[in-house]
Scaffold this motif. Structure first.
Motif, PDB file in Angstrom:
ATOM      1  N   VAL A  43       0.840  -1.180   0.000  1.00 58.67           N
ATOM      2  CA  VAL A  43       0.000   0.000   0.000  1.00 58.67           C
ATOM      3  C   VAL A  43       0.888   1.248   0.000  1.00 58.67           C
ATOM      4  O   VAL A  43       1.993   1.227   0.543  1.00 58.67           O
ATOM      5  CB  VAL A  43      -0.955  -0.040   1.227  1.00 58.67           C
ATOM      6  CG1 VAL A  43      -0.185   0.094   2.520  1.00 58.67           C
ATOM      7  CG2 VAL A  43      -2.027   1.003   1.133  1.00 58.67           C
ATOM      8  N   ALA A  44       0.411   2.296  -0.663  1.00 60.39           N
ATOM      9  CA  ALA A  44       1.144   3.571  -0.645  1.00 60.39           C
ATOM     10  C   ALA A  44       0.317   4.583   0.133  1.00 60.39           C
ATOM     11  O   ALA A  44      -0.900   4.675  -0.056  1.00 60.39           O
ATOM     12  CB  ALA A  44       1.354   4.069  -2.068  1.00 60.39           C
ATOM     13  N   ARG A  45       0.985   5.305   1.023  1.00 57.97           N
ATOM     14  CA  ARG A  45       0.288   6.329   1.809  1.00 57.97           C
ATOM     15  C   ARG A  45       0.917   7.688   1.533  1.00 57.97           C
ATOM     16  O   ARG A  45       2.133   7.796   1.376  1.00 57.97           O
ATOM     17  CB  ARG A  45       0.410   6.040   3.299  1.00 57.97           C
ATOM     18  CG  ARG A  45      -0.338   4.817   3.728  1.00 57.97           C
ATOM     19  CD  ARG A  45      -0.146   4.580   5.225  1.00 57.97           C
ATOM     20  NE  ARG A  45      -0.370   3.182   5.551  1.00 57.97           N
ATOM     21  CZ  ARG A  45      -1.558   2.633   5.690  1.00 57.97           C
ATOM     22  NH1 ARG A  45      -2.637   3.371   5.539  1.00 57.97           N
ATOM     23  NH2 ARG A  45      -1.679   1.364   5.968  1.00 57.97           N
ATOM     24  N   GLY A  46       0.080   8.688   1.511  1.00 61.93           N
ATOM     25  CA  GLY A  46       0.564  10.054   1.339  1.00 61.93           C
ATOM     26  C   GLY A  46       1.036  10.630   2.670  1.00 61.93           C
ATOM     27  O   GLY A  46       1.046   9.920   3.690  1.00 61.93           O
ATOM     28  N   GLU A  47       1.375  11.894   2.638  1.00 62.13           N
ATOM     29  CA  GLU A  47       1.956  12.518   3.839  1.00 62.13           C
ATOM     30  C   GLU A  47       1.033  12.471   5.047  1.00 62.13           C
ATOM     31  O   GLU A  47       1.474  12.304   6.179  1.00 62.13           O
ATOM     32  CB  GLU A  47       2.330  13.964   3.529  1.00 62.13           C
ATOM     33  CG  GLU A  47       3.677  14.044   2.843  1.00 62.13           C
ATOM     34  CD  GLU A  47       4.029  15.478   2.469  1.00 62.13           C
ATOM     35  OE1 GLU A  47       3.101  16.288   2.315  1.00 62.13           O
ATOM     36  OE2 GLU A  47       5.224  15.759   2.321  1.00 62.13           O
ATOM     37  N   GLY A  48      -0.272  12.572   4.778  1.00 60.98           N
ATOM     38  CA  GLY A  48      -1.224  12.547   5.888  1.00 60.98           C
ATOM     39  C   GLY A  48      -1.628  11.134   6.287  1.00 60.98           C
ATOM     40  O   GLY A  48      -2.562  10.962   7.063  1.00 60.98           O
ATOM     41  N   GLY A  49      -0.967  10.128   5.724  1.00 62.54           N
ATOM     42  CA  GLY A  49      -1.288   8.736   6.064  1.00 62.54           C
ATOM     43  C   GLY A  49      -2.417   8.169   5.220  1.00 62.54           C
ATOM     44  O   GLY A  49      -2.816   7.018   5.373  1.00 62.54           O
ATOM     45  N   GLU A  50      -2.974   8.985   4.309  1.00 62.66           N
ATOM     46  CA  GLU A  50      -4.097   8.494   3.499  1.00 62.66           C
ATOM     47  C   GLU A  50      -3.620   7.500   2.437  1.00 62.66           C
ATOM     48  O   GLU A  50      -2.528   7.652   1.891  1.00 62.66           O
ATOM     49  CB  GLU A  50      -4.854   9.662   2.845  1.00 62.66           C
ATOM     50  CG  GLU A  50      -4.172  10.338   1.677  1.00 62.66           C
ATOM     51  CD  GLU A  50      -3.032  11.293   2.077  1.00 62.66           C
ATOM     52  OE1 GLU A  50      -2.677  11.367   3.262  1.00 62.66           O
ATOM     53  OE2 GLU A  50      -2.487  11.935   1.158  1.00 62.66           O
ATOM     54  N   VAL A  51      -4.427   6.473   2.180  1.00 63.93           N
ATOM     55  CA  VAL A  51      -4.053   5.452   1.191  1.00 63.93           C
ATOM     56  C   VAL A  51      -4.265   6.014  -0.209  1.00 63.93           C
ATOM     57  O   VAL A  51      -5.326   6.518  -0.538  1.00 63.93           O
ATOM     58  CB  VAL A  51      -4.914   4.179   1.381  1.00 63.93           C
ATOM     59  CG1 VAL A  51      -4.610   3.155   0.299  1.00 63.93           C
ATOM     60  CG2 VAL A  51      -4.651   3.580   2.753  1.00 63.93           C
ATOM     61  N   CYS A  52      -3.217   5.941  -1.051  1.00 63.21           N
ATOM     62  CA  CYS A  52      -3.366   6.450  -2.429  1.00 63.21           C
ATOM     63  C   CYS A  52      -3.091   5.392  -3.480  1.00 63.21           C
ATOM     64  O   CYS A  52      -3.177   5.675  -4.672  1.00 63.21           O
ATOM     65  CB  CYS A  52      -2.446   7.624  -2.707  1.00 63.21           C
ATOM     66  SG  CYS A  52      -1.541   8.217  -1.366  1.00 63.21           S
ATOM     67  N   GLY A  53      -2.754   4.213  -3.077  1.00 64.27           N
ATOM     68  CA  GLY A  53      -2.558   3.167  -4.082  1.00 64.27           C
ATOM     69  C   GLY A  53      -2.404   1.819  -3.407  1.00 64.27           C
ATOM     70  O   GLY A  53      -1.946   1.729  -2.273  1.00 64.27           O
ATOM     71  N   VAL A  54      -2.846   0.776  -4.127  1.00 70.58           N
ATOM     72  CA  VAL A  54      -2.701  -0.585  -3.599  1.00 70.58           C
ATOM     73  C   VAL A  54      -2.307  -1.498  -4.746  1.00 70.58           C
ATOM     74  O   VAL A  54      -2.791  -1.348  -5.864  1.00 70.58           O
ATOM     75  CB  VAL A  54      -4.044  -1.085  -3.001  1.00 70.58           C
ATOM     76  CG1 VAL A  54      -3.945  -2.546  -2.628  1.00 70.58           C
ATOM     77  CG2 VAL A  54      -4.416  -0.281  -1.782  1.00 70.58           C
TER      78      VAL A  54
END
Ligand SMILES: O=C(O)CCC(=O)C(=O)O
Ligand SMILES: [Fe+2]
Length: 328
Positions: A43-54
């Motif tokens: 999983v990829a997370r952005g700076e705020g911890g939000e998931v942006c890719g799986v």
């Protein structure tokens, strides 16, 4: 945001449900529910911890990557596949699922399927006669005639080739190919016993399934093998795309833990003895593309639909059983 701002991490089993929820937004939750046990994921997370890719590696379905950010998809795939834990988890949980539900399909595993299909045509052209003995064994390859609805032989129409490996060397080469044997070994390995260096193969069959034709009715292979061992693996290799129209395989998931009575068949299935699923049983169509391998427990209740298509055939090869001799 530059790709470097994303954190990519491989996921373990306990995080998969969160990944599935995320995927639900893309692919619909129902599709993922029953696939979670067998996947390795990142999983990829952005700076705020939000998931942006799986990225998910499902051993049955291959890769699925959901990520709208350029360059991130390949990092996700690399993370999921490089993760030893993730890869081992995927292999082991897929193998566990095999022993729990009784079967596993490997879609499009064998790229050489079209070539083997041609070789099967050559083999059929080389036939020097046919027998009506459905059980013909011990005399090399046997070309067995198909019967009509009244159970009478249809001249010139072949139902199956028994001991097909004796008629074409391509058959055994395919069953013994590293792609197939490695998967069989993995399935035995997960039982917690040492996997043998090789697996033995026994009994080969070819079904041409012409338009209007059939192959088998409901049965457990163990009935014909004369054993109730729960550790024998049967194998089907589908040389053409198969679906509900041209006679795909059907299975009752989980039925390998039960015993079914087999009685003499009728009509198109007059030869052989067949069983019946219970009314409450779930019947699953195993729809697969050409080159697919389906491994299943030889006690699994399975059948093949009749080929209802006007022109398409459904060529398939079947291996009576793989067995790792010292664990049976
Ligand atoms: O034709 C199929 O798809 C299944 C064949 C089979 O079950 C068998 O040969 O035992
Ligand atoms: Fe079978």
């Amino acid at each position: 945001m530059a790709p470097a701002d994303f954190v990519v991490e491989a996921l373990r089993g306990e995080h998969l449900e969160a990944a599935a929820r995320f995927l639900g937004a893309f692919a619909g939750p129902a599709r993922w529910e029953d696939r979670l046990r067998g996947v390795a994921a990142a999983v990829a997370r952005g700076e705020g911890g939000e998931v942006c890719g799986v990225a998910l590696l499902d051993p049955e379905m291959g890769w699925e990557v959901h990520c709208g950010i350029p360059g991130l998809g390949s990092r996700l795939v690399a993370a999921a596949s490089a993760s030893a834990a993730g890869a081992a988890f995927a292999a082991a949980s897929a193998s566990e699922a095999f022993w729990a539900r009784g079967f596993q399909a490997f879609p499009g595993l064998l790229a050489q399927a079209p070539l083997i299909r041609e070789k099967m045509d050559l083999m059929m052209r080389g036939a020097s006669g046919a027998t009506s003995d459905w059980n013909a064994v011990n005399e090399g390859a046997a070309f067995v005639s198909a019967v009509d609805e009244r159970g009478e032989v249809i001249p010139g129409r072949i139902l199956k080739v028994q001991a097909a490996a004796c008629a074409s060397s391509a058959v055994l080469e395919l069953f013994a190919s590293p792609q197939v044997v490695e998967r069989v070994r993995q399935l035995y390995e997960v039982l917690g016993q040492e996997a043998p260096k090789h697996v033995d193969v026994f009994g080969t069959k070819f079904f041409p399934m012409w338009p209007g034709g059939v192959s088998v009715h409901w049965h457990q292979d163990g009935h014909f093998f004369g054993t109730a061992s729960p550790r024998i693996i049967s194998c089907g290799i589908y040389l053409e795309d198969t679906d509900e129209e041209n006679g795909c395989l059907q299975v009752v998931p989980g039925s390998h833990t039960r015993s079914f009575e087999h009685v003499k068949g009728e009509g198109l299935h007059a030869q052989g003895e067949w069983a019946r699923p219970d009314d409450s049983d779930e019947i699953l169509d195993v729809v697969v593309p050409a080159g697919s391998v389906v491994l299943f427990n030889s006690r699994l209740l399975h059948s093949a639909r009749r080929n209802q298509h006007e022109t398409r055939t459904r060529y398939s090869l079947h291996l009576g059983r793989f067995f790792a001799a010292h664990i049976i």
